[in-house]
Design a protein around this motif. Structure first.
Motif, short mmCIF file in Angstrom:
data_model
loop_
_atom_site.label_atom_id
_atom_site.label_comp_id
_atom_site.label_asym_id
_atom_site.label_seq_id
_atom_site.Cartn_x
_atom_site.Cartn_y
_atom_site.Cartn_z
N ARG A 2 -27.77 51.15 38.66
CA ARG A 2 -28.47 49.89 38.98
C ARG A 2 -27.43 48.79 39.12
NH1 ARG A 2 -33.49 47.26 38.65
NH2 ARG A 2 -33.38 45.09 37.88
N ILE A 3 -27.36 48.21 40.30
CA ILE A 3 -26.35 47.21 40.62
C ILE A 3 -27.05 45.95 41.12
CG2 ILE A 3 -24.32 46.68 42.03
CD1 ILE A 3 -23.90 49.74 42.29
N VAL A 4 -26.83 44.85 40.42
CA VAL A 4 -27.41 43.57 40.80
C VAL A 4 -26.40 42.79 41.63
CG1 VAL A 4 -28.32 41.38 39.96
CG2 VAL A 4 -28.91 43.51 38.78
N VAL A 5 -26.84 42.31 42.77
CA VAL A 5 -25.94 41.62 43.71
C VAL A 5 -26.34 40.15 43.79
CG1 VAL A 5 -24.99 41.58 46.05
CG2 VAL A 5 -25.67 43.76 45.01
N ALA A 6 -25.59 39.30 43.11
CA ALA A 6 -25.83 37.85 43.20
C ALA A 6 -25.40 37.37 44.58
CB ALA A 6 -25.07 37.12 42.10
N GLY A 7 -26.28 36.64 45.24
CA GLY A 7 -26.03 36.29 46.64
C GLY A 7 -26.41 37.43 47.55
N GLY A 8 -27.32 38.28 47.08
CA GLY A 8 -27.64 39.51 47.80
C GLY A 8 -28.47 39.35 49.05
N THR A 9 -28.84 38.11 49.40
CA THR A 9 -29.55 37.88 50.66
C THR A 9 -28.66 37.20 51.69
OG1 THR A 9 -30.42 35.77 49.86
CG2 THR A 9 -31.78 37.73 49.48
N GLY A 10 -27.39 36.95 51.34
CA GLY A 10 -26.48 36.25 52.24
C GLY A 10 -25.73 37.17 53.18
N ARG A 14 -26.27 40.92 51.74
CA ARG A 14 -27.27 41.83 52.30
C ARG A 14 -26.63 43.12 52.81
NH1 ARG A 14 -27.10 37.61 56.26
NH2 ARG A 14 -26.44 38.34 58.33
N ARG A 15 -25.37 43.02 53.26
CA ARG A 15 -24.66 44.22 53.68
C ARG A 15 -24.29 45.09 52.49
NH1 ARG A 15 -22.72 40.29 57.55
NH2 ARG A 15 -22.77 41.09 59.69
N VAL A 16 -23.89 44.43 51.39
CA VAL A 16 -23.56 45.18 50.17
C VAL A 16 -24.81 45.91 49.67
CG1 VAL A 16 -22.85 44.98 47.77
CG2 VAL A 16 -21.68 43.63 49.53
N VAL A 17 -25.93 45.22 49.62
CA VAL A 17 -27.18 45.83 49.16
C VAL A 17 -27.55 47.02 50.04
CG1 VAL A 17 -29.67 45.46 48.95
CG2 VAL A 17 -28.07 43.76 48.04
N ALA A 18 -27.47 46.85 51.33
CA ALA A 18 -27.83 47.94 52.25
C ALA A 18 -26.91 49.14 52.07
CB ALA A 18 -27.77 47.45 53.69
N GLY A 19 -25.60 48.89 51.91
CA GLY A 19 -24.66 49.99 51.73
C GLY A 19 -24.88 50.74 50.44
N LEU A 20 -25.16 50.01 49.37
CA LEU A 20 -25.41 50.66 48.09
C LEU A 20 -26.68 51.49 48.12
CD1 LEU A 20 -24.48 47.69 45.72
CD2 LEU A 20 -23.21 49.83 45.98
N ARG A 21 -27.71 50.95 48.73
CA ARG A 21 -28.96 51.70 48.83
C ARG A 21 -28.80 52.94 49.69
NH1 ARG A 21 -33.19 46.56 49.60
NH2 ARG A 21 -33.28 46.00 47.37
N ALA A 22 -28.02 52.83 50.74
CA ALA A 22 -27.78 54.00 51.60
C ALA A 22 -27.07 55.11 50.84
CB ALA A 22 -26.95 53.59 52.82
N ASP A 23 -26.29 54.73 49.82
CA ASP A 23 -25.59 55.72 49.00
C ASP A 23 -26.40 56.17 47.79
OD1 ASP A 23 -23.41 55.79 50.66
OD2 ASP A 23 -22.25 54.31 49.53
N GLY A 24 -27.66 55.74 47.72
CA GLY A 24 -28.55 56.22 46.68
C GLY A 24 -28.60 55.40 45.41
N HIS A 25 -28.00 54.21 45.41
CA HIS A 25 -28.01 53.37 44.22
C HIS A 25 -29.20 52.42 44.25
CE1 HIS A 25 -24.04 54.78 43.02
NE2 HIS A 25 -23.67 54.63 44.29
#
Length: 247
Positions: A2-10, A14-25
């Motif tokens: 579980r990884i929380v990304v502060a600024g995760g809509t910027g 948003r790219r960090v969130v998408a990449g992490l989710r694509a890797d199953g996190h």
């Protein structure tokens, strides 16, 4: 993880969130748009509940020195305090290459943020990136004086936001390094020549004037004020590839 990304809509987040989710996190964006406010702390504890890692790519909407410093110090303290309560084991920060040797107000604020993280007692990694391709227009605008773009002739090595996000995501899923990692683009150029070519390609009529005394966001620059010294990671995307992708 579980990884929380502060600024995760910027732009980066948003790219960090998408990449992490694509890797199953389980990647959780933390922003006012998702109900959490780093300035007041509202919703931050709830967002960090059960988090293994915090990634901070948050960014203010201003370049005013005092406001930028307040944004980064307040937000960082909020994240560190909430992370300690949640048992976060790794705190990752996106910062700027040469932040410790460039005296622009934004750089000073990022330096203060890094110092808070290092002193907090949590395992950490700082990723320092050079300027993003996406900010080239903003840089030209800030260097414009009386209609001309006045540019110091210094080294410049910009990087694509997508490449930055990939490195930040990879850092978040790895072991804490307790060190700074520099990241730059694949090509080192002269800032004045680069902006002259870019503005010409954009059919921007502003003259680009080489001026060794020109200030960069308030700071006087020397040759290596914006680029890494020594080893650094290199993003693969060239300026030409970036422009072709966005065309």
């Amino acid at each position: 993880m579980r990884i929380v990304v502060a600024g995760g809509t910027g732009r980066i987040g948003r790219r960090v969130v998408a990449g992490l989710r694509a890797d199953g996190h389980e990647a959780v964006p933390l922003a006012r748009a998702t109900g959490a406010d780093l300035r007041t702390g509202a919703g931050v504890d709830a967002a960090l509940a059960g988090a293994d890692v915090v990634v901070d790519v948050s960014r203010p909407s201003t370049y005013v020195d005092e406001e930028v410093l307040r944004f980064f110090t307040t937000g960082t303290r909020t994240l560190l305090d909430a992370g300690a309560r949640a048992g976060v084991r790794h705190h990752v920060v996106l910062s700027i290459v040469a932040v410790d040797r460039t005296d622009a107000g934004f750089f000073r604020a990022k330096r203060a943020q890094e110092e808070l993280v290092r002193a907090a007692g949590v395992a950490w990694t700082v990723v320092r990136a050079t300027q993003f391709f996406e900010f080239v227009g903003t840089i030209a605008d800030h260097l414009t004086v009386d209609g001309a773009v006045r540019v110091p002739p210094v080294a410049f090595q910009p990087v694509a936001a997508a490449d930055v996000a990939a490195v930040v995501a990879g850092t978040a899923t790895g072991e804490p390094r307790r060190e700074v990692v520099d990241l730059a683009g694949p090509e080192r150029v002269r800032l004045d020549a680069f902006l002259r070519d870019v503005l010409a390609s954009w059919r921007d009529a502003r003259d680009v004037v080489t001026d060794p005394l020109a200030r960069y966001f308030g700071a006087r620059l020397v040759e290596d004020s914006l680029v890494p010294r020594g080893d650094a990671l290199r993003g693969p995307t060239t300026w030409a590839a970036f422009v072709a992708h966005d065309a």
